[in-house]
Enzyme design. Sequence first.
Site, PDB file in Angstrom:
ATOM      1  N   ASN A  10     -51.849 -58.970  39.847  1.00 20.49           N
ATOM      2  CA  ASN A  10     -52.182 -60.213  40.548  1.00 20.49           C
ATOM      3  C   ASN A  10     -53.687 -60.163  40.848  1.00 20.49           C
ATOM      4  O   ASN A  10     -54.118 -59.432  41.726  1.00 20.49           O
ATOM      5  CB  ASN A  10     -51.357 -60.276  41.838  1.00 20.49           C
ATOM      6  CG  ASN A  10     -51.669 -61.495  42.664  1.00 20.49           C
ATOM      7  OD1 ASN A  10     -52.516 -62.315  42.299  1.00 20.49           O
ATOM      8  ND2 ASN A  10     -51.004 -61.624  43.792  1.00 20.49           N
ATOM      9  N   ARG A  87     -49.485 -62.634  37.470  1.00 23.61           N
ATOM     10  CA  ARG A  87     -49.293 -63.811  38.310  1.00 23.61           C
ATOM     11  C   ARG A  87     -50.385 -64.818  37.963  1.00 23.61           C
ATOM     12  O   ARG A  87     -51.576 -64.486  37.967  1.00 23.61           O
ATOM     13  CB  ARG A  87     -49.410 -63.426  39.778  1.00 23.61           C
ATOM     14  CG  ARG A  87     -49.317 -64.641  40.654  1.00 23.61           C
ATOM     15  CD  ARG A  87     -49.664 -64.336  42.080  1.00 23.61           C
ATOM     16  NE  ARG A  87     -49.485 -65.541  42.869  1.00 23.61           N
ATOM     17  CZ  ARG A  87     -50.170 -65.790  43.977  1.00 23.61           C
ATOM     18  NH1 ARG A  87     -51.064 -64.932  44.417  1.00 23.61           N
ATOM     19  NH2 ARG A  87     -49.950 -66.882  44.645  1.00 23.61           N
ATOM     20  N   HIS A 176     -46.136 -70.877  45.445  1.00 24.84           N
ATOM     21  CA  HIS A 176     -45.216 -69.867  45.994  1.00 24.84           C
ATOM     22  C   HIS A 176     -43.844 -69.933  45.307  1.00 24.84           C
ATOM     23  O   HIS A 176     -42.854 -69.468  45.865  1.00 24.84           O
ATOM     24  CB  HIS A 176     -44.967 -70.065  47.520  1.00 24.84           C
ATOM     25  CG  HIS A 176     -46.138 -69.739  48.382  1.00 24.84           C
ATOM     26  ND1 HIS A 176     -46.360 -70.401  49.574  1.00 24.84           N
ATOM     27  CD2 HIS A 176     -47.126 -68.836  48.252  1.00 24.84           C
ATOM     28  CE1 HIS A 176     -47.448 -69.919  50.143  1.00 24.84           C
ATOM     29  NE2 HIS A 176     -47.936 -68.966  49.352  1.00 24.84           N
ATOM     30  N   GLY A 206     -46.750 -66.565  55.028  1.00 25.98           N
ATOM     31  CA  GLY A 206     -47.668 -65.431  54.916  1.00 25.98           C
ATOM     32  C   GLY A 206     -49.039 -65.927  55.317  1.00 25.98           C
ATOM     33  O   GLY A 206     -49.169 -66.748  56.224  1.00 25.98           O
ATOM     34  N   ASN A 207     -50.095 -65.444  54.624  1.00 24.43           N
ATOM     35  CA  ASN A 207     -51.413 -66.055  54.859  1.00 24.43           C
ATOM     36  C   ASN A 207     -51.381 -67.501  54.408  1.00 24.43           C
ATOM     37  O   ASN A 207     -51.912 -68.384  55.059  1.00 24.43           O
ATOM     38  CB  ASN A 207     -52.493 -65.275  54.121  1.00 24.43           C
ATOM     39  CG  ASN A 207     -52.873 -64.032  54.887  1.00 24.43           C
ATOM     40  OD1 ASN A 207     -53.030 -64.081  56.101  1.00 24.43           O
ATOM     41  ND2 ASN A 207     -52.978 -62.912  54.196  1.00 24.43           N
ATOM     42  N   ARG A 237     -55.837 -72.371  56.432  1.00 27.79           N
ATOM     43  CA  ARG A 237     -55.753 -73.710  55.830  1.00 27.79           C
ATOM     44  C   ARG A 237     -55.074 -74.670  56.806  1.00 27.79           C
ATOM     45  O   ARG A 237     -54.090 -74.309  57.452  1.00 27.79           O
ATOM     46  CB  ARG A 237     -54.939 -73.659  54.528  1.00 27.79           C
ATOM     47  CG  ARG A 237     -55.747 -73.135  53.355  1.00 27.79           C
ATOM     48  CD  ARG A 237     -54.873 -72.983  52.124  1.00 27.79           C
ATOM     49  NE  ARG A 237     -54.683 -71.584  51.797  1.00 27.79           N
ATOM     50  CZ  ARG A 237     -53.759 -71.125  50.974  1.00 27.79           C
ATOM     51  NH1 ARG A 237     -52.908 -71.936  50.390  1.00 27.79           N
ATOM     52  NH2 ARG A 237     -53.655 -69.833  50.734  1.00 27.79           N
ATOM     53  N   ASP A 279     -54.679 -64.055  61.939  1.00 29.24           N
ATOM     54  CA  ASP A 279     -53.638 -63.043  61.830  1.00 29.24           C
ATOM     55  C   ASP A 279     -52.598 -63.249  62.927  1.00 29.24           C
ATOM     56  O   ASP A 279     -52.925 -63.204  64.108  1.00 29.24           O
ATOM     57  CB  ASP A 279     -54.279 -61.652  61.937  1.00 29.24           C
ATOM     58  CG  ASP A 279     -53.304 -60.560  61.560  1.00 29.24           C
ATOM     59  OD1 ASP A 279     -52.194 -60.521  62.130  1.00 29.24           O
ATOM     60  OD2 ASP A 279     -53.646 -59.748  60.696  1.00 29.24           O
ATOM     61  N   ILE A 328     -45.121 -63.278  58.048  1.00 28.26           N
ATOM     62  CA  ILE A 328     -44.752 -63.821  59.362  1.00 28.26           C
ATOM     63  C   ILE A 328     -43.241 -64.052  59.427  1.00 28.26           C
ATOM     64  O   ILE A 328     -42.570 -63.656  60.385  1.00 28.26           O
ATOM     65  CB  ILE A 328     -45.507 -65.148  59.630  1.00 28.26           C
ATOM     66  CG1 ILE A 328     -47.018 -64.911  59.632  1.00 28.26           C
ATOM     67  CG2 ILE A 328     -45.055 -65.769  60.947  1.00 28.26           C
ATOM     68  CD1 ILE A 328     -47.856 -66.188  59.685  1.00 28.26           C
ATOM     69  N   ASN A 331     -41.318 -60.862  59.904  1.00 26.85           N
ATOM     70  CA  ASN A 331     -41.666 -59.952  61.006  1.00 26.85           C
ATOM     71  C   ASN A 331     -41.783 -60.584  62.380  1.00 26.85           C
ATOM     72  O   ASN A 331     -42.044 -59.869  63.339  1.00 26.85           O
ATOM     73  CB  ASN A 331     -43.010 -59.270  60.696  1.00 26.85           C
ATOM     74  CG  ASN A 331     -42.888 -58.275  59.575  1.00 26.85           C
ATOM     75  OD1 ASN A 331     -42.163 -57.299  59.696  1.00 26.85           O
ATOM     76  ND2 ASN A 331     -43.565 -58.549  58.465  1.00 26.85           N
ATOM     77  N   GLU A 381     -42.262 -60.603  45.308  1.00 23.96           N
ATOM     78  CA  GLU A 381     -42.805 -61.397  44.200  1.00 23.96           C
ATOM     79  C   GLU A 381     -43.063 -60.534  42.963  1.00 23.96           C
ATOM     80  O   GLU A 381     -42.884 -60.987  41.837  1.00 23.96           O
ATOM     81  CB  GLU A 381     -44.093 -62.101  44.659  1.00 23.96           C
ATOM     82  CG  GLU A 381     -43.788 -63.238  45.624  1.00 23.96           C
ATOM     83  CD  GLU A 381     -45.003 -63.743  46.360  1.00 23.96           C
ATOM     84  OE1 GLU A 381     -45.404 -63.093  47.350  1.00 23.96           O
ATOM     85  OE2 GLU A 381     -45.557 -64.775  45.959  1.00 23.96           O
TER      86      GLU A 381
HETATM   87  P1  AMP Z   1     -48.488 -61.980  53.786  1.00 28.40           P
HETATM   88  O1  AMP Z   1     -49.521 -62.933  53.234  1.00 28.40           O
HETATM   89  O2  AMP Z   1     -47.081 -62.307  53.344  1.00 28.40           O
HETATM   90  O3  AMP Z   1     -48.844 -60.526  53.641  1.00 28.40           O
HETATM   91  O4  AMP Z   1     -48.460 -62.244  55.386  1.00 28.40           O
HETATM   92  C1  AMP Z   1     -49.588 -62.072  56.186  1.00 28.40           C
HETATM   93  C2  AMP Z   1     -49.273 -62.610  57.566  1.00 28.40           C
HETATM   94  O5  AMP Z   1     -48.132 -61.918  58.107  1.00 28.40           O
HETATM   95  C3  AMP Z   1     -50.418 -62.406  58.568  1.00 28.40           C
HETATM   96  O6  AMP Z   1     -50.576 -63.574  59.361  1.00 28.40           O
HETATM   97  C4  AMP Z   1     -49.901 -61.286  59.438  1.00 28.40           C
HETATM   98  O7  AMP Z   1     -50.413 -61.361  60.735  1.00 28.40           O
HETATM   99  C5  AMP Z   1     -48.407 -61.587  59.460  1.00 28.40           C
HETATM  100  N1  AMP Z   1     -47.647 -60.436  59.939  1.00 28.40           N
HETATM  101  C6  AMP Z   1     -47.518 -59.217  59.370  1.00 28.40           C
HETATM  102  N2  AMP Z   1     -46.792 -58.394  60.177  1.00 28.40           N
HETATM  103  C7  AMP Z   1     -46.476 -59.121  61.285  1.00 28.40           C
HETATM  104  C8  AMP Z   1     -45.757 -58.850  62.493  1.00 28.40           C
HETATM  105  N3  AMP Z   1     -45.224 -57.645  62.726  1.00 28.40           N
HETATM  106  N4  AMP Z   1     -45.629 -59.849  63.413  1.00 28.40           N
HETATM  107  C9  AMP Z   1     -46.175 -61.052  63.184  1.00 28.40           C
HETATM  108  N5  AMP Z   1     -46.862 -61.375  62.073  1.00 28.40           N
HETATM  109  C10 AMP Z   1     -47.013 -60.428  61.135  1.00 28.40           C
END
Ligand code: AMP
Length: 403
Positions: A10, A87, A176, A206-207, A237, A279, A328, A331, A381
């Site tokens: 990727n 990807r 996605h 996610g981000n 975004r 974050d 997110i 988690n 993915e």
């Molecule tokens: P990704 O792009 O799927 O890796 O997701 C990134 C996002 O997941 C970021 O906003 C991180 O802050 C959030 N994230 C990762 N671990 C946690 C957690 N334990 N609690 C809340 N958000 C999380």
Amino acid sequence: MPSRKILVINCGSATIKFALVDEHEESFALRGIADRLGEPDAVLHWQHAGERHEQPIPGADHGAALARLLPLVQEASPGGVQAIGHRVVHGGERFTRARRIDAEVLAAIRAVAPMAPLHNPANLLGIEAAMAVYPELPQVAVFDTAFHQTLPEHAFRYALPDALYREHGVRRYGFHGTSHHYVSQRAAELAGLPVEDSCWLSAHLGNGCSTCAIVNGRSRDTSMGLTPLEGVVMGTRSGDVDPNLHSHLARTLGWPLEQTERMLNHESGLLGLSGLSNDMRTLQQAHDQGHPGAILAIEVFCYRLAKSLAALSCALPRLDGLIFTGGIGENSPLIRSKTLAHLRLFDLALDEAANARCVNGVGGAIHAPGHPRVLVVPTNEERQIALETLEVLDACAIRADVR
Ligand code: AMP
């Protein structure tokens, strides 16, 4: 027959994420990232056999970084790999599934690059470097947009003059797709339902964040559009804003297009609202300490997410479950619970203990007994890209046999 292995790549403009995927194993023998490519402090990080490693690769470009990967892949998989799965973010209307890369496919990926100027050129860089470093291996492109090519026209068209679609491809594509595809299949498995007779709402958080309505294994609507900016609130975004915003800012503040575009893509979302961070972990801590920006960002994020899921319910004949995935979604019990609080009309309710338990890769059902299904499903993915790559290899082998 020994199990087959695929190297999944990727590529971003200055990064290469990679994973070595075995068709029969959920975890990866090797995974890592080459970061800050082209810079003096470029570095390769990888995990192999449970151990973390790091190697400086000063000034390395994509080709040099992939060449450094060769011995790592050989060590992790002495029997070699069967193919490389790439990807690719935007496949336009041309690609409805993964494709073996040849000159024609390369040209088509290049042709849609203006619709994904941040992503497709970087993906192409990776493909071309990989073809040079691994000339003997089949290379397959797996598109983020392909899963959404089953959207009906009433879902993919904007209410704009027809010529913009017919002549310039201005329509909703969605992104996605690899993740929504993977988690909806896993959700059907977890629920004991056949994929071809199951209906899901999925939230990839996610981000980047997006929602999707999936009916019988096919995407029927999704929140992202022509570009990955449309839809729900994301890390940096904005998601949906009034389409007149560009001209409003140009008239009132004299902002050129590029400034508004940068603001919407890189300075908005959770970061813009909170004034603190993109974050979610940082925002949750600040939320608990009463930081007003973090509280507002989380409230807007969850409300708009719930609104998007409610809107996508129009695409479903029934609801078999709501899926949370992405960093997110996998988690954050807080975000899941706040989002569901806005969806009471759907009778959704959580089992708080199960919600709290589903973090750090633990998935499962989190709904309260007697209420509609809500599942946390860790996405994968890389595995989905590897499986689609293998499907392409198998299809090519069948065609070769028939000839
Ligand atoms: P990704 O792009 O799927 O890796 O997701 C990134 C996002 O997941 C970021 O906003 C991180 O802050 C959030 N994230 C990762 N671990 C946690 C957690 N334990 N609690 C809340 N958000 C999380």
